[in-house]
Motif scaffolding. Structure first.
Motif, PDB file in Angstrom:
ATOM      1  N   PRO A  57     -20.646   6.530  -4.404  1.00 40.49           N
ATOM      2  CA  PRO A  57     -19.598   5.501  -4.384  1.00 40.49           C
ATOM      3  C   PRO A  57     -18.297   5.994  -4.982  1.00 40.49           C
ATOM      4  O   PRO A  57     -18.271   6.916  -5.794  1.00 40.49           O
ATOM      5  N   GLY A  58     -17.213   5.375  -4.560  1.00 38.21           N
ATOM      6  CA  GLY A  58     -15.877   5.708  -5.030  1.00 38.21           C
ATOM      7  C   GLY A  58     -14.867   4.865  -4.288  1.00 38.21           C
ATOM      8  O   GLY A  58     -15.226   3.947  -3.538  1.00 38.21           O
ATOM      9  N   PRO A  59     -13.579   5.159  -4.456  1.00 37.79           N
ATOM     10  CA  PRO A  59     -12.543   4.357  -3.797  1.00 37.79           C
ATOM     11  C   PRO A  59     -12.609   4.467  -2.275  1.00 37.79           C
ATOM     12  O   PRO A  59     -13.056   5.471  -1.715  1.00 37.79           O
ATOM     13  N   ARG A  60     -12.123   3.423  -1.633  1.00 36.10           N
ATOM     14  CA  ARG A  60     -11.980   3.426  -0.174  1.00 36.10           C
ATOM     15  C   ARG A  60     -10.507   3.638   0.135  1.00 36.10           C
ATOM     16  O   ARG A  60      -9.679   2.747  -0.047  1.00 36.10           O
ATOM     17  N   LEU A  61     -10.190   4.833   0.610  1.00 37.13           N
ATOM     18  CA  LEU A  61      -8.808   5.247   0.870  1.00 37.13           C
ATOM     19  C   LEU A  61      -8.514   5.168   2.358  1.00 37.13           C
ATOM     20  O   LEU A  61      -9.152   5.835   3.164  1.00 37.13           O
ATOM     21  N   TRP A  62      -7.519   4.346   2.707  1.00 42.73           N
ATOM     22  CA  TRP A  62      -7.025   4.299   4.083  1.00 42.73           C
ATOM     23  C   TRP A  62      -5.775   5.169   4.180  1.00 42.73           C
ATOM     24  O   TRP A  62      -4.857   5.055   3.350  1.00 42.73           O
ATOM     25  N   ILE A  63      -5.733   6.025   5.212  1.00 38.59           N
ATOM     26  CA  ILE A  63      -4.551   6.827   5.512  1.00 38.59           C
ATOM     27  C   ILE A  63      -4.085   6.430   6.908  1.00 38.59           C
ATOM     28  O   ILE A  63      -4.769   6.694   7.904  1.00 38.59           O
ATOM     29  N   ASP A 118      -9.146   0.062  -0.969  1.00 43.06           N
ATOM     30  CA  ASP A 118      -8.802   0.118  -2.394  1.00 43.06           C
ATOM     31  C   ASP A 118      -7.497   0.862  -2.635  1.00 43.06           C
ATOM     32  O   ASP A 118      -6.828   0.639  -3.646  1.00 43.06           O
ATOM     33  N   LEU A 119      -7.166   1.777  -1.732  1.00 40.42           N
ATOM     34  CA  LEU A 119      -5.943   2.570  -1.808  1.00 40.42           C
ATOM     35  C   LEU A 119      -5.446   2.781  -0.390  1.00 40.42           C
ATOM     36  O   LEU A 119      -6.253   2.943   0.527  1.00 40.42           O
ATOM     37  N   GLN A 120      -4.123   2.800  -0.193  1.00 37.59           N
ATOM     38  CA  GLN A 120      -3.581   3.032   1.143  1.00 37.59           C
ATOM     39  C   GLN A 120      -2.327   3.886   1.083  1.00 37.59           C
ATOM     40  O   GLN A 120      -1.446   3.671   0.245  1.00 37.59           O
ATOM     41  N   ILE A 121      -2.273   4.866   1.975  1.00 37.67           N
ATOM     42  CA  ILE A 121      -1.082   5.707   2.136  1.00 37.67           C
ATOM     43  C   ILE A 121      -0.647   5.616   3.592  1.00 37.67           C
ATOM     44  O   ILE A 121      -1.416   5.935   4.509  1.00 37.67           O
ATOM     45  N   ALA A 122       0.578   5.163   3.825  1.00 40.75           N
ATOM     46  CA  ALA A 122       1.165   5.123   5.163  1.00 40.75           C
ATOM     47  C   ALA A 122       2.136   6.287   5.292  1.00 40.75           C
ATOM     48  O   ALA A 122       3.085   6.394   4.506  1.00 40.75           O
ATOM     49  N   ILE A 123       1.906   7.159   6.260  1.00 43.40           N
ATOM     50  CA  ILE A 123       2.726   8.360   6.437  1.00 43.40           C
ATOM     51  C   ILE A 123       3.770   8.116   7.522  1.00 43.40           C
ATOM     52  O   ILE A 123       3.432   7.731   8.643  1.00 43.40           O
TER      53      ILE A 123
END
Length: 336
Positions: free
Chosen positions: A46-52, A139-144
């Motif tokens: 388990p850990g963060p769910r990162l959307w890119i 949990d985290l999101q980065i939009a490029i």
């Protein structure tokens, strides 16, 4: 707590699995699903769910390249948490190489219509499908993003207070962090309004997508994504950070006259500039000087028009005004 399976659209990945699929947002005339392609790497632990998210604007391919490079380097047996990668968020715009879906004249800009509408215009429906797939699994999101067809943009992060730690985790080279409103029409601001750390990062443009330039920008994004994942202990490895970040706001400088826009020959990005310095000149069709674009305040240039032809009111320069410096950005943690 043990890791669980995760389903995003038609992609279902159990612990330690990779899945590919799509987020459906409608059907075409042949009854085939219209889908946003999605790639899910689900770690064994388990850990963060990162959307890119990349390709929000179809003329900005740097994010897709960065995602492809990143996924080549992730060893799923080492991954803690989940990476949800969306390399081409706006499929119709991406295929056409245009900012938005060329057939949608009502909600053309995907980055202005979130959270979308289930029964709205075409791009609003796409935003709605993406938003509802993401909002409860992120949990985290980065939009490029990049300058696309119209400009080149240097390193810039837009973040609300919820995204400051995430902004700092981008690592070396990302020292400009400008304030971003919450609750507006893009996915980062919608997530921020819900208390989710989310940032928008900008670098590149179609004028820099040939040979080495394209590789360098893609690799730069990729190394920063890896830095983020290591910072949040999703992957093992060393982490690097800027020691000081500059925070501020942007001013869009528009053409006061039509003609040929010529940027200053020695103009440097991300370099302090004094108020009144000439950033570029506009010449009319006879070669006479029609107007000058000057720095409105002390600050930096982080975006410059790549197409020389301008009309009155066309965008020429993104100018950044530095409001202060921060040395403790990584301490700006928001606990959900």
């Amino acid at each position: 707590m043990s890791q669980r399976a995760i389903q995003i659209g038609s992609a279902t990945a159990g612990p330690g699995e990779l899945a590919r699929g799509g987020i459906e947002y409608g059907r075409d005339a042949l009854g085939r699903p219209l889908e946003i392609p999605v790639i899910v790497y689900n770690g064994a632990e388990p850990g963060p769910r990162l959307w890119i998210n990349a390709g929000t604007h179809g003329d900005e391919p740097e994010g897709a390249l960065a995602i492809f490079l990143l996924l080549q380097q992730i060893k799923i047996e080492e991954l803690r948490g989940t990476v949800v990668a969306v390399p081409m968020l706006n499929p119709a715009g991406f295929v056409a190489g245009m900012r938005g879906d060329p057939l949608d004249t009502f909600s053309y800009d995907l980055n202005r219509v979130y959270p979308g509408k289930a029964d709205g215009y075409a791009t609003e429906r796409l935003a709605y499908a993406h938003w509802h797939a993401m909002k409860d699994t992120c949990d985290l999101q980065i939009a490029i993003h990049s300058g696309g067809e119209h400009s080149f943009l240097s390193h810039m992060i837009f973040a609300s207070s919820h995204g400051l730690e995430l902004a700092g985790a981008m690592g070396k080279g990302w020292k400009f962090v400008f304030d971003s409103a919450t609750g507006t029409g893009n996915p980062s601001s919608q997530l921020a309004a819900a208390g989710v750390p989310a940032i928008t990062v900008e670098r590149g443009g179609l004028c820099h997508t040939l040979t080495n330039d394209f590789h360098e920008i893609g690799e730069d994004f990729c190394s920063s994504l890896l830095n983020v994942m290591r910072h949040y202990e999703m992957l093992p490895g060393s982490v690097s950070y800027e020691s000081v970040w500059q925070v501020g706001h942007q001013i869009a400088l528009l053409a006061p006259a039509g003609g040929l826009f010529v940027g200053q020959r020695d103009l440097l990005f991300e370099t302090p500039i004094k108020a009144g310095i000439v950033l570029g000149r506009i010449y009319d069709c006879y070669g006479d000087l029609a107007a000058e674009i000057t720095a409105p305040e002390d600050g930096v240039v982080f975006g410059l028009r790549s197409r020389p032809q301008v009309r009155p009111g066309d965008w020429c320069t993104f100018f950044g005004v530095i409001d202060g410096t921060v040395t403790n950005l990584l301490d700006a943690r928001v606990v959900r």
